[in-house]
Design a protein around this motif. Structure first.
Motif, PDB file in Angstrom:
ATOM      1  N   ASP A  56       0.643  -1.220   0.029  1.00  0.00           N
ATOM      2  CA  ASP A  56       0.089   0.034   0.049  1.00  0.00           C
ATOM      3  C   ASP A  56       0.853   1.218  -0.107  1.00  0.00           C
ATOM      4  N   GLY A  57       2.162   1.140   0.103  1.00  0.00           N
ATOM      5  CA  GLY A  57       3.181   2.221  -0.056  1.00  0.00           C
ATOM      6  C   GLY A  57       3.222   3.077   1.356  1.00  0.00           C
ATOM      7  N   ASP A  58       2.507   2.684   2.457  1.00  0.00           N
ATOM      8  CA  ASP A  58       2.465   3.467   3.728  1.00  0.00           C
ATOM      9  C   ASP A  58       3.305   2.840   4.687  1.00  0.00           C
ATOM     10  N   THR A  59       3.809   1.819   4.536  1.00  0.00           N
ATOM     11  CA  THR A  59       4.804   1.138   5.400  1.00  0.00           C
ATOM     12  C   THR A  59       6.158   0.913   5.150  1.00  0.00           C
ATOM     13  N   LEU A  60       7.036   1.326   5.817  1.00  0.00           N
ATOM     14  CA  LEU A  60       8.349   0.817   5.342  1.00  0.00           C
ATOM     15  C   LEU A  60       9.045  -0.002   6.440  1.00  0.00           C
TER      16      LEU A  60
ATOM     17  N   PHE B 283      11.723  -9.031   4.073  1.00  0.00           N
ATOM     18  CA  PHE B 283      10.982  -8.337   2.999  1.00  0.00           C
ATOM     19  C   PHE B 283       9.444  -8.657   2.953  1.00  0.00           C
ATOM     20  N   PHE B 284       8.554  -7.707   2.465  1.00  0.00           N
ATOM     21  CA  PHE B 284       7.282  -7.777   2.356  1.00  0.00           C
ATOM     22  C   PHE B 284       6.784  -8.675   0.818  1.00  0.00           C
ATOM     23  N   THR B 285       5.904  -9.486   1.100  1.00  0.00           N
ATOM     24  CA  THR B 285       5.441 -10.102  -0.052  1.00  0.00           C
ATOM     25  C   THR B 285       3.929 -10.501   0.002  1.00  0.00           C
ATOM     26  N   VAL B 286       3.491 -10.850  -1.280  1.00  0.00           N
ATOM     27  CA  VAL B 286       1.959 -11.103  -1.201  1.00  0.00           C
ATOM     28  C   VAL B 286       1.762 -12.344  -0.325  1.00  0.00           C
ATOM     29  N   ASN B 287       0.363 -12.571  -0.095  1.00  0.00           N
ATOM     30  CA  ASN B 287       0.334 -13.588   0.932  1.00  0.00           C
ATOM     31  C   ASN B 287      -0.055 -14.862  -0.029  1.00  0.00           C
TER      32      ASN B 287
END
Length: 443
Positions: free
Chosen positions: A289-293, A326-330
């Motif tokens: 969503d571009g809000d969290t680093l 890292f972030f990734t899709v669930n």
């Protein structure tokens, strides 16, 4: 939990309970843990398609692979690498594997386990490998400060066309060679658009360089006053987040580029700063969503930041320095009890030398072919108990006649469509002959 859109995957270097863990970034709870892989090498954690999770062990030349819904690695199969691996990556579709062992890049095909080629163009140990999102290219970076972009189709050519022996392998030419860094490259990130986007690299020489992959030119050279250790783009790729060896994270906007290609950054006045870590930043990632680093550090903690306010919103403690995060899709397979993979795994070959009679066998998973026209025997229709055999035969005859009629209509429609296409193609007119010359010839 399967309703989550994205998850956080992390590894640390001193956890006896698990090798890697999947977290809910909104609550900080653990969703899944993967065990039995020892300590994971930095920046080697990768997904194999949507079925498996793979990581290289730090102290041994072994690749560990877990089904997404299992705590334990794949049973009955060991993935032994030719040597201690420093960098590792898998294409987005899971079809190809690259590993950096000392100064060489090894390329395998996942479905057969065959070693396709060995690339030997770097002069020092390879530290980073990353595929472009489309899987057509991959980037290698090493301690010699060089960054190379490789075409997968070029280096994975058939052995009869290219080089096959261990001694002469690795002579393929990369698409680009960037040798602008004077010290080892510490991190890199590639645009979501792949070769139509940008490549960003950071190094211990205190510089961050941004390249245009479509032309191979350097667009911007940012020079800082401290060494840098991690870098990532935001979702829209309008900003760059740069982690330093001192624990600070700087945000640089690319919407207002400078007039000169080289820019000296004053970290006290020119950049937004995220300050909470006490040691070197090792991993950076931005949520979907571009809000969290997300930032991981050697101070044994993961911090989630609210980007607009630059405030930490959650801290996840670990038992050792963070090596992968890292972030990734669930992936839905994490929460399913029944495991039906779409990718077949094979043990990895360790050398290129093969007998000429050997044939590479590739296993392919395919669904049963569905016929377009149904079989009359498979057509179900209701029969009353009073119907006789003659009435049943009449129904079958009518169904056959109807099916033949549909086939004829389909054939006629195809013929009409072809004629329509051919009628729309303009005819080439014959050249116009000068009538004056024709009269002269007749005389």
């Amino acid at each position: 939990m399967s309703a989550l859109l994205e998850v956080l995957v992390t590894c640390d270097s001193n956890n006896p309970l698990w090798t890697c863990c999947v977290w809910d970034p909104y609550t900080g709870t653990s969703l899944m843990t993967y065990k039995g892989g020892g300590i994971c090498e930095a920046r080697t954690l990768s997904f194999v398609g949507t079925d498996y999770l793979a990581a290289v062990e730090k102290l041994k030349p072994v690749l560990h692979v877990w089904p997404l819904n299992s705590h334990q690695p794949v049973q009955g199969m060991r993935f032994i690498l030719p040597g201690k691996c420093n960098a590792f990556a898998i294409s987005s579709d899971g079809a190809f594997i690259v590993a950096g062992i000392n100064e060489k890049v090894y390329l395998w095909q996942t479905s057969s386990g065959s070693l396709i080629t060995i690339l030997n163009r770097h002069y020092q140990k390879i530290s980073l490998l990353k595929f472009t999102p489309d899987g057509c290219y991959f980037v290698s970076a090493a301690e010699d400060g060089m960054v190379m972009v490789w075409s997968l189709a070029t280096v994975a050519a058939h052995p009869e066309i290219g080089l096959t022996t261990q001694s002469s392998a690795g002579q393929h030419d990369p698409v680009y060679i960037f040798s602008d860094h004077s010290l080892p490259v510490t991190d890199l990130c590639v645009s979501k658009t792949g070769m139509h986007g940008r490549l960003c690299t950071v190094s211990s020489d205190r510089s961050c360089k941004i390249y245009d992959l479509s032309s191979g030119e350097m667009l911007l050279n940012l020079v800082f006053d401290i060494p840098m250790s991690a870098v990532t783009f935001d979702v829209l790729e309008l900003n760059i987040f740069i982690g330093t060896a001192e624990g600070h994270i700087y945000k640089f906007s690319m919407t207002n580029p400078p007039r000169n290609r080289d820019l000296l950054i004053n970290t006290e006045n020119d950049c937004c700063v995220f300050t909470s870590h006490t040691k070197s930043v090792t991993c950076l990632s931005v949520s979907l969503d571009g809000d969290t680093l997300m930032s991981g550090s050697n101070d044994e903690q993961i911090i989630l930041w609210h980007i607009p306010s630059k405030q930490p919103i959650r801290t996840i403690k670990h038992k050792g320095p963070i090596t992968n995060a890292f972030f990734t899709v669930n992936y839905p397979a994490i929460f399913k009890s029944d495991f039906s993979p779409n990718i077949i795994l094979h043990s990895l070959e360790r050398t290129l030398e093969k007998d000429n009679d050997d044939i590479t066998e590739i296993e392919i998973l395919a669904n049963k072919k569905i016929n377009f026209w149904p079989d009359i025997r498979e057509v179900q229709y209701n029969l009353s108990p009073k119907e006789s055999k003659n009435e049943i035969k009449d129904k079958e005859t009518k169904l056959k006649a109807e099916l033949e009629k549909l086939k004829l209509i389909n054939s006629n429609l195809y013929t009409i469509a072809i004629e329509k296409v051919l009628d729309d193609i303009p005819l080439i007119k014959p050249p116009v002959v000068n009538s004056y010359k024709n009269k002269k010839k007749r005389k």
